[in-house]
Design a protein around this motif. Structure first.
Motif: not given
Length: 263
Positions: A154-171
């Motif tokens: 998935v992209p680091i900033i996942d704009a496909s997620a449900s909700g009003d804003r994207p999910i940020f993933r990082f490691s």
């Protein structure tokens, strides 16, 4: 690096309304012990539902355990680089909470927080496009050195997620060593220069955007992260879809917190 925040300077929430306001405004809050008198689970229920963790239980003890002395892992005393929790989750837990039973008496072991979206805005245009558009395979061995492993692309900033804003993933660990919970062999591959995913990435750091992101995040944390020593009896909760967190090293083996994941 910012100085650690003393308890007198922490915006300690004494009402749940104040906690929700701080969580919305800055992405994190610290609940005073009075809010936990009805039980930690009841307090957390005002923010979401507690969900199981990697071990299948709904709590995880963040304290030193034997066998992890050389690893950047929650049950070691070592520093842990910038990350979001469970980037392989679909979705990852929305909130992360730490209930402090006994803080390290050595003055270290800070929980360090920074806004992931602000970090992204600090990147050059090429890396900003990368984090928005390029799918990344996140991988997490459920405990260092074990066989069970989860992956998610998935992209680091996942704009496909449900909700009003994207999910940020990082490691940081993932981007340098190839796994959220790297084994000792993965780490030694870096230090010895042996041929491995990690050493190859190190060697091509100027070209590998994931390595560049890890290095830039570490630098960003040094200047911008808020380091908090959660006081005994208090509970810290933050937005895991928005904030990156890290931990500084510590020496006190009696440090003990309980971790919760919330959806």
């Amino acid at each position: 690096m910012n100085e650690s925040i003393a308890i007198d300077d922490i915006e300690t929430a004494t009402t749940f309304d104040a906690a929700h306001e701080a969580l919305s405004r800055q992405g994190w809050t610290v609940l005073a012990p009075a809010l936990l008198e009805g039980g930690v689970r009841a307090a957390l229920g005002r923010f979401g539902a507690i969900v199981p963790q990697y071990n299948g239980e709904d709590t995880w003890e963040v304290t030193m355990r034997p066998g992890f002395e050389k690893l950047p892992y929650s049950q070691s005393r070592n520093a842990i680089g910038p990350h979001t929790e469970v980037p392989v989750g679909n979705p990852p837990p929305h909130y992360l909470a730490l209930h402090c039973h006994r803080q390290a008496r050595c003055g270290e072991g800070h929980t360090r927080l920074a806004d992931g979206m602000t970090f992204v805005r600090s990147l050059d245009a090429e890396l900003q496009r990368y984090v928005h558009e390029r799918p990344v395979q996140f991988a997490a061995t459920l405990a260092p050195g074990t066989a069970r492993r989860q992956t998610l692309t998935v992209p680091i900033i996942d704009a496909s997620a449900s909700g009003d804003r994207p999910i940020f993933r990082f490691s940081y660990n993932q981007f340098l060593y190839g796994d959220v919970n790297p084994s000792e062999a993965a780490l030694s591959g870096v230090s010895s220069g042996a041929t491995s995913v990690a050493s190859t990435r190190r060697a091509s750091a100027s070209r590998d955007p994931l390595v560049r992101l890890a290095m830039l995040a570490a630098s960003y944390f040094e200047s911008e992260a808020v380091p908090v020593l959660i006081p005994d009896g208090h509970l810290m909760i933050w937005d895991n879809h928005r904030l990156i967190h890290a931990r500084s090293t510590y020496s006190d083996p009696a440090r003990h917190l309980t971790r919760y994941w919330l959806q």
